[in-house]
Scaffold this motif. Structure first.
Motif, PDB file in Angstrom:
ATOM      1  N   LYS A 184       0.822  -1.199   0.000  1.00  0.00           N
ATOM      2  CA  LYS A 184       0.000   0.000   0.000  1.00  0.00           C
ATOM      3  C   LYS A 184       0.861   1.256   0.000  1.00  0.00           C
ATOM      4  O   LYS A 184       1.812   1.370   0.772  1.00  0.00           O
ATOM      5  N   SER A 185       0.513   2.180  -0.872  1.00  0.00           N
ATOM      6  CA  SER A 185       1.199   3.466  -0.913  1.00  0.00           C
ATOM      7  C   SER A 185       0.539   4.416   0.080  1.00  0.00           C
ATOM      8  O   SER A 185      -0.525   4.128   0.643  1.00  0.00           O
ATOM      9  N   LEU A 186       1.153   5.574   0.259  1.00  0.00           N
ATOM     10  CA  LEU A 186       0.549   6.591   1.135  1.00  0.00           C
ATOM     11  C   LEU A 186      -0.807   7.000   0.576  1.00  0.00           C
ATOM     12  O   LEU A 186      -1.773   7.198   1.320  1.00  0.00           O
ATOM     13  N   SER A 187      -0.893   7.098  -0.754  1.00  0.00           N
ATOM     14  CA  SER A 187      -2.153   7.466  -1.390  1.00  0.00           C
ATOM     15  C   SER A 187      -3.239   6.440  -1.078  1.00  0.00           C
ATOM     16  O   SER A 187      -4.390   6.797  -0.797  1.00  0.00           O
ATOM     17  N   ASP A 188      -2.868   5.145  -1.109  1.00  0.00           N
ATOM     18  CA  ASP A 188      -3.827   4.085  -0.763  1.00  0.00           C
ATOM     19  C   ASP A 188      -4.308   4.249   0.671  1.00  0.00           C
ATOM     20  O   ASP A 188      -5.501   4.106   0.974  1.00  0.00           O
ATOM     21  N   ASN A 189      -3.372   4.512   1.574  1.00  0.00           N
ATOM     22  CA  ASN A 189      -3.720   4.640   2.990  1.00  0.00           C
ATOM     23  C   ASN A 189      -4.638   5.839   3.250  1.00  0.00           C
ATOM     24  O   ASN A 189      -5.560   5.757   4.058  1.00  0.00           O
ATOM     25  N   ILE A 190      -4.383   6.943   2.537  1.00  0.00           N
ATOM     26  CA  ILE A 190      -5.241   8.113   2.701  1.00  0.00           C
ATOM     27  C   ILE A 190      -6.620   7.847   2.116  1.00  0.00           C
ATOM     28  O   ILE A 190      -7.636   8.314   2.634  1.00  0.00           O
ATOM     29  N   PHE A 191      -6.658   7.068   1.036  1.00  0.00           N
ATOM     30  CA  PHE A 191      -7.954   6.679   0.483  1.00  0.00           C
ATOM     31  C   PHE A 191      -8.727   5.858   1.523  1.00  0.00           C
ATOM     32  O   PHE A 191      -9.931   6.053   1.732  1.00  0.00           O
ATOM     33  N   ASP A 192      -8.024   4.929   2.180  1.00  0.00           N
ATOM     34  CA  ASP A 192      -8.662   4.137   3.241  1.00  0.00           C
ATOM     35  C   ASP A 192      -9.142   5.036   4.378  1.00  0.00           C
ATOM     36  O   ASP A 192     -10.226   4.833   4.941  1.00  0.00           O
ATOM     37  N   LEU A 193      -8.318   6.037   4.718  1.00  0.00           N
ATOM     38  CA  LEU A 193      -8.682   6.969   5.781  1.00  0.00           C
ATOM     39  C   LEU A 193      -9.946   7.743   5.404  1.00  0.00           C
ATOM     40  O   LEU A 193     -10.856   7.915   6.235  1.00  0.00           O
ATOM     41  N   THR A 194     -10.007   8.198   4.160  1.00  0.00           N
ATOM     42  CA  THR A 194     -11.188   8.925   3.686  1.00  0.00           C
ATOM     43  C   THR A 194     -12.425   8.045   3.782  1.00  0.00           C
ATOM     44  O   THR A 194     -13.493   8.493   4.211  1.00  0.00           O
ATOM     45  N   ASP A 195     -12.270   6.791   3.388  1.00  0.00           N
ATOM     46  CA  ASP A 195     -13.387   5.846   3.431  1.00  0.00           C
ATOM     47  C   ASP A 195     -13.866   5.627   4.869  1.00  0.00           C
ATOM     48  O   ASP A 195     -15.072   5.574   5.136  1.00  0.00           O
ATOM     49  N   LEU A 196     -12.920   5.514   5.797  1.00  0.00           N
ATOM     50  CA  LEU A 196     -13.289   5.329   7.206  1.00  0.00           C
ATOM     51  C   LEU A 196     -14.043   6.540   7.746  1.00  0.00           C
ATOM     52  O   LEU A 196     -15.007   6.398   8.503  1.00  0.00           O
ATOM     53  N   ILE A 197     -13.608   7.736   7.341  1.00  0.00           N
ATOM     54  CA  ILE A 197     -14.277   8.963   7.786  1.00  0.00           C
ATOM     55  C   ILE A 197     -15.701   9.010   7.250  1.00  0.00           C
ATOM     56  O   ILE A 197     -16.654   9.314   7.978  1.00  0.00           O
ATOM     57  N   LEU A 198     -15.853   8.686   5.958  1.00  0.00           N
ATOM     58  CA  LEU A 198     -17.184   8.711   5.349  1.00  0.00           C
ATOM     59  C   LEU A 198     -18.123   7.693   5.999  1.00  0.00           C
ATOM     60  O   LEU A 198     -19.339   7.877   6.021  1.00  0.00           O
ATOM     61  N   LYS A 199     -17.542   6.610   6.524  1.00  0.00           N
ATOM     62  CA  LYS A 199     -18.348   5.581   7.192  1.00  0.00           C
ATOM     63  C   LYS A 199     -18.454   5.811   8.702  1.00  0.00           C
ATOM     64  O   LYS A 199     -18.961   4.951   9.437  1.00  0.00           O
ATOM     65  N   SER A 200     -17.951   6.989   9.143  1.00  0.00           N
ATOM     66  CA  SER A 200     -18.004   7.373  10.565  1.00  0.00           C
ATOM     67  C   SER A 200     -17.299   6.376  11.483  1.00  0.00           C
ATOM     68  O   SER A 200     -17.692   6.186  12.644  1.00  0.00           O
ATOM     69  N   LYS A 201     -16.243   5.753  10.988  1.00  0.00           N
ATOM     70  CA  LYS A 201     -15.465   4.800  11.796  1.00  0.00           C
ATOM     71  C   LYS A 201     -14.280   5.544  12.405  1.00  0.00           C
ATOM     72  O   LYS A 201     -13.138   5.427  11.959  1.00  0.00           O
ATOM     73  N   LEU A 202     -14.572   6.325  13.437  1.00  0.00           N
ATOM     74  CA  LEU A 202     -13.589   7.226  14.023  1.00  0.00           C
ATOM     75  C   LEU A 202     -12.417   6.480  14.657  1.00  0.00           C
ATOM     76  O   LEU A 202     -11.260   6.872  14.487  1.00  0.00           O
ATOM     77  N   VAL A 203     -12.692   5.421  15.401  1.00  0.00           N
ATOM     78  CA  VAL A 203     -11.628   4.692  16.098  1.00  0.00           C
ATOM     79  C   VAL A 203     -10.612   4.161  15.084  1.00  0.00           C
ATOM     80  O   VAL A 203      -9.394   4.304  15.272  1.00  0.00           O
ATOM     81  N   GLU A 204     -11.103   3.545  14.004  1.00  0.00           N
ATOM     82  CA  GLU A 204     -10.207   3.006  12.976  1.00  0.00           C
ATOM     83  C   GLU A 204      -9.446   4.119  12.248  1.00  0.00           C
ATOM     84  O   GLU A 204      -8.268   3.974  11.934  1.00  0.00           O
ATOM     85  N   ALA A 205     -10.134   5.261  12.014  1.00  0.00           N
ATOM     86  CA  ALA A 205      -9.490   6.385  11.326  1.00  0.00           C
ATOM     87  C   ALA A 205      -8.344   6.944  12.164  1.00  0.00           C
ATOM     88  O   ALA A 205      -7.243   7.207  11.651  1.00  0.00           O
ATOM     89  N   ARG A 206      -8.574   7.103  13.457  1.00  0.00           N
ATOM     90  CA  ARG A 206      -7.520   7.633  14.341  1.00  0.00           C
ATOM     91  C   ARG A 206      -6.363   6.644  14.450  1.00  0.00           C
ATOM     92  O   ARG A 206      -5.195   7.051  14.494  1.00  0.00           O
ATOM     93  N   ALA A 207      -6.672   5.362  14.459  1.00  0.00           N
ATOM     94  CA  ALA A 207      -5.614   4.344  14.540  1.00  0.00           C
ATOM     95  C   ALA A 207      -4.759   4.357  13.279  1.00  0.00           C
ATOM     96  O   ALA A 207      -3.528   4.225  13.356  1.00  0.00           O
ATOM     97  N   LEU A 208      -5.399   4.539  12.116  1.00  0.00           N
ATOM     98  CA  LEU A 208      -4.645   4.579  10.862  1.00  0.00           C
ATOM     99  C   LEU A 208      -3.723   5.793  10.821  1.00  0.00           C
ATOM    100  O   LEU A 208      -2.556   5.686  10.421  1.00  0.00           O
ATOM    101  N   VAL A 209      -4.218   6.940  11.255  1.00  0.00           N
ATOM    102  CA  VAL A 209      -3.382   8.145  11.308  1.00  0.00           C
ATOM    103  C   VAL A 209      -2.197   7.924  12.241  1.00  0.00           C
ATOM    104  O   VAL A 209      -1.054   8.277  11.918  1.00  0.00           O
TER     105      VAL A 209
END
Length: 333
Positions: free
Chosen positions: A206-231
């Motif tokens: 996974k590239s940084l771009s892939d990871n940020i895409f995943d982060l965006t997806d988590l935010i849109l799905k309101s998965k805050l815990v997973e989004a903060r962990a990814l950051v």
């Protein structure tokens, strides 16, 4: 026509007396060097061929090789790499007297000697010796390939299907050397069978771009815990919060652009042409953009831009402000 198309017209039999490879894209230079060496059958043990890395070689010995009649065979091939004196790079390996010797050779070259100059940097067109060389040499300039040229080059080079090549390019951030590396990795992973998009996803890190895409997806799905962990994971890997915020902002801006164009009834093909976006990537962007309101995406984009301003104006710690942005974005519906 790309620089590789120009190179494809050359062969060992019709190699010009002077060939110059130059430019600021070292990955393209490396590829051109590899291909031209393959064409001429370059062999360091062949006494009718000589290679000099001018950052390590004695310039006088290199020039003597250039000026000498061939002792083995009917001709001589001399390769000079890192001859900074021909470029705009503020380095030099030759004295003025040695530059004059090289210039004299260009004025009166031995018909039996062919020369390849590999220059990592732009040629300095103001120098007299460079002006002469440009008139004499076949010039291969290592410039970035356009997106469609990059795709076509690797389709032809690898024999893979366009959708697979496009996906690898996307996951490689369009970096020439990484694309080649990832193509070989995917081929090894597939082990001779037809390559699928799932193979690319499994084999290419996974590239940084892939990871940020995943982060965006988590935010849109309101998965805050997973989004903060990814950051937190990305920061531990050495990524800066400001950089993460910038890419996250680009993603939401892209969602907003897609939403506006979808409201104007743009087709997928029109979106690809207008946004200059990879078709494979678009497939994953259209759904979320269609599902969210224009007001939500506009508000999210404003939130990210405001967070960037507060960080850069020193209003609070960047880690705290990015975390607050994640919380607020995840709460939005």
């Amino acid at each position: 026509m790309t620089v590789f198309d120009a190179l494809s017209r050359l062969s060992a039999a019709d190699l010009p007396q002077f060939t110059v490879i130059s430019g600021e894209n070292d990955d393209i230079i490396s590829e051109l060097k590899t291909q031209i060496f393959q064409k001429i059958g370059f062999d360091p043990s062949d006494l009718s061929q000589a290679y000099f890395d001018m950052t390590e070689s004695d310039p006088n010995l290199a020039l003597e090789e250039l000026e000498s009649l061939p002792f083995f065979g009917d001709g001589m091939l001399v390769v000079f790499e890192n001859l900074w004196d021909l470029t705009t790079v503020k380095k030099s390996v030759l004295t003025e007297q040695q530059v004059t010797r090289l210039e004299n050779f260009l004025d009166n070259p031995l018909e039996t000697t062919k020369v390849i100059f590999i220059c990592h940097g732009k040629l300095d067109g103001k120098r007299r010796i460079v002006k002469k060389l440009k008139k004499l040499a076949f010039h291969l300039e290592a410039t970035d390939l356009k997106p469609n040229e990059l795709t076509q080059y690797f389709i032809t080079d690898s024999g893979l299907q366009p959708n697979i090549v496009n996906l690898i390019i996307e996951k490689s951030n369009a970096n020439f050397a990484i694309i080649r590396q990832n193509i070989e990795m995917v081929k090894t992973y597939a082990d001779g069978r037809a390559i699928t998009p799932d193979d690319v996803q499994a084999a290419v890190p996974k590239s940084l771009s892939d990871n940020i895409f995943d982060l965006t997806d988590l935010i849109l799905k309101s998965k805050l815990v997973e989004a903060r962990a990814l950051v937190a994971d990305l920061v531990l890997q050495g990524e800066d919060e400001i950089k993460l915020l910038a890419i996250l902002t680009i993603n939401f801006r892209l969602y907003f652009q897609i939403k506006l164009l979808l409201d104007k009834h743009y087709t997928d093909r029109q979106l690809i042409e207008f946004l200059k976006i990879n078709p494979y990537r678009l497939k994953f962007l259209v759904g979320p953009a269609r599902a969210r309101s224009r007001a939500f995406l506009a508000q999210a984009l404003r939130q990210l831009i405001d967070t960037d301003y507060k960080i850069k104006s020193g209003q609070a710690d960047k880690k705290f402000l990015l975390d607050m942005a994640l919380i607020r974005l995840s709460e939005k519906k």
